[in-house]
Write an enzyme that holds these catalytic residues in place. Structure first.
Site, PDB file in Angstrom:
ATOM      1  CB  SER A 133      53.920  -1.329  96.110  1.00  0.00           C
ATOM      2  OG  SER A 133      54.548  -2.396  96.800  1.00  0.00           O
ATOM      3  CG  ASP A 178      58.517  -8.571  93.161  1.00  0.00           C
ATOM      4  OD1 ASP A 178      58.315  -8.957  94.326  1.00  0.00           O
ATOM      5  OD2 ASP A 178      57.951  -7.585  92.654  1.00  0.00           O
ATOM      6  CG  HIS A 185      55.446  -6.142  94.476  1.00  0.00           C
ATOM      7  ND1 HIS A 185      56.794  -5.911  94.608  1.00  0.00           N
ATOM      8  CD2 HIS A 185      54.827  -5.091  95.035  1.00  0.00           C
ATOM      9  CE1 HIS A 185      56.991  -4.764  95.229  1.00  0.00           C
ATOM     10  NE2 HIS A 185      55.812  -4.233  95.505  1.00  0.00           N
TER      11      HIS A 185
END
Ligand SMILES: *[C@@H]1O[C@H](CO)[C@@H](O)[C@H](O)[C@H]1NC(C)=O
Ligand SMILES: *[C@@H]1O[C@H](CO)[C@@H](O)[C@H](O)[C@H]1NC(C)=O
Ligand SMILES: *[C@@H]1O[C@H](CO)[C@@H](O)[C@H](O)[C@H]1NC(C)=O
Length: 421
Positions: A143, A398, A401
């Protein structure tokens, strides 16, 4: 001295965390986002141990992108916003989700090497398009590779809106017909052949996704994932990256036979550290790319982008609430797993590049060393702003990311620099 510790998860906690995290998720694509597991280790490792082979020249001084510092630029404006780029996935759309300060956008990267080294220039989309007319670029990875593609699409779409499509083989394509340029993306979190032990996500219902992802992956360390290596032949540039998935439970194979495993207490196989697998995987794919019939382009290896969980891991309440980059004189430290991934990437890249005369197909290898610049950006992650209040589409918190717009937009500046040097 600032360091980031991540509590090592047992398989059981990993399972519990994965189940918890997916309980409210609504789609498989969101689940794919969720399950990028933070590297787990007790110890930390000093960054200064390795030197990156990449350097650029600015006048007489050797300015090194891989070293340097973030300098504040109060007038800096992002290349795009949540309103001007339609491609930002929700989990990284920090503007949309109400991140309280945009201060994290007001920093520019100044390469190391002395006073003569200027901050990297602003990305020049027109120049990028000029250089790449008639060319195509393939990104492969997890990702974070997808985030890089999104960032690039956001900056380029300010000049030309791309046509986007997805094919049956899992490739995503972006075409810029007016500029004769195309980008493709393929999700392959290990680069080598791999199989989720319990089958693909679509094989089970949304309530059982935790089982899919928490089961160990079978990794065939000596076999490149041919789904993308065969596609590489059609591209001028391939941008490779892979790190965080290697920290997850896995069983390792060579020649089709089990040679070891990681975080797999129930198995008889020899316990191996995940960075052995990472090293083997990069060796396999770099070798494959330099020997691939019909590929004569440039392979660019992007190094690991560190996570910044503090006070816990992704699964047990860790967070990343910093509001500014670390100073370059802070002794920033990576968790051992990530620093060993970095070491493996640098060493395998260097070895593959040194073997240049052996190459049969004219492939060029370039390194995009982002590790230190990202290590200094604990303020650039979504933290709690990867979803709206009360939503659980993605990590709850998070620190793996990156916000878009955000510090990874600088990866495009590095890409342009690699293309022009
Ligand atoms: C963009 O973010 C702002 C808050 O910074 C928000 O008010 C707006 O609705 C968002 N727009 C889109 C299209 O997401
Ligand atoms: C472990 O090895 C023993 C002895 O070789 C064997 O009987 C057993 O089935 C193995 N267990 C697993 C989980 O492979
Ligand atoms: C790469 O291969 C293509 C097709 O075989 C050829 O047209 C091109 O000239 C080659 N480029 C380089 C830099 O060798």
């Amino acid at each position: 001295m600032k360091s980031f510790h991540i509590v090592p998860p047992s398989v059981r906690r990993l399972l519990a965390g994965a189940r918890h995290a997916v309980a409210n998720a609504t789609s498989v694509s969101a689940l794919v986002v969720i399950l990028f597991f933070a590297a787990a280790t007790f110890s930390v490792f000093s960054f200064g141990a390795f030197r990156s082979p990449a350097a650029s020249f600015d006048g007489a001084a050797a300015c090194e992108d891989a070293r340097g510092e973030w300098v504040r630029d109060p007038g800096a404006a992002p290349y795009y916003t949540n309103a001007t780029c339609a491609f930002i996935q929700d989990y990284q759309n920090c503007m949309k989700h109400g991140r309280p300060s945009m201060e994290f956008l007001r920093w520019r990267w100044r390469p190391g090497g002395g006073e003569g080294c200027e901050p990297l220039g602003r990305f020049d989309a027109a120049r990028f398009f000029r250089l790449l007319r008639g060319k195509s670029m393939l990104f492969v990875g997890d990702s974070l590779a997808s985030s890089h593609v999104t960032s690039l699409m956001c900056v380029l779409s300010q000049v030309e809106a791309p046509a986007r499509s997805r094919d049956a083989d899992g490739f995503e394509h972006w075409r810029f017909p007016a500029h004769g340029f195309a980008v493709s993306y393929f999700w392959t979190p290990f680069q080598v052949q791999w199989r989720l032990t319990r089958g693909p996500p679509e094989a089970v219902g949304p309530d059982r996704q935790g089982e899919v992802f928490a089961g160990p992956n079978d990794l065939h360390l000596d076999e490149p994932d041919e789904r993308w290596t065969s596609a590489a032949k059609g591209h001028d540039y391939v941008v490779l990256s892979a790190s965080h998935w290697f920290a997850r439970p896995a069983v390792y194979y060579r020649h089709g036979r089990v040679v070891g495993c990681h975080d797999c207490a129930a198995s008889n196989a020899t316990a191996l550290k995940p960075w052995h697998a990472q090293r083997a995987a990069f060796r396999t794919v770099l070798r494959a790319l330099t020997q691939l019939d019909g590929f004569n382009g440039t392979a660019i290896l992007r190094t690991v982008a560190p996570t910044h969980y503090e006070n816990g891991g992704w699964f047990d309440g860790g967070d990343c609430t910093s509001t500014r980059p670390l100073d370059s004189d802070d002794t920033a430290e990576m968790v051992e797993t990530e620093s060993q991934f970095y070491r493996a990437q640098l060493e395998e890249f260097t070895a593959a590049a040194a073997a240049a005369p052996m190459r049969s197909n004219g492939v060029r290898l370039r390194l995009m060393d982002v590790t230190r610049m990202m290590l200094l950006r604990p303020d650039g992650h979504p933290d709690r702003y990867g979803h709206g209040a009360g939503e659980h589409d993605g990590f709850d918190i998070d620190c793996l990311h990156w916000c878009l717009p955000g510090p990874i937009d600088v990866w495009n500046d590095l890409l342009l620099q690699i293309l022009t040097s």
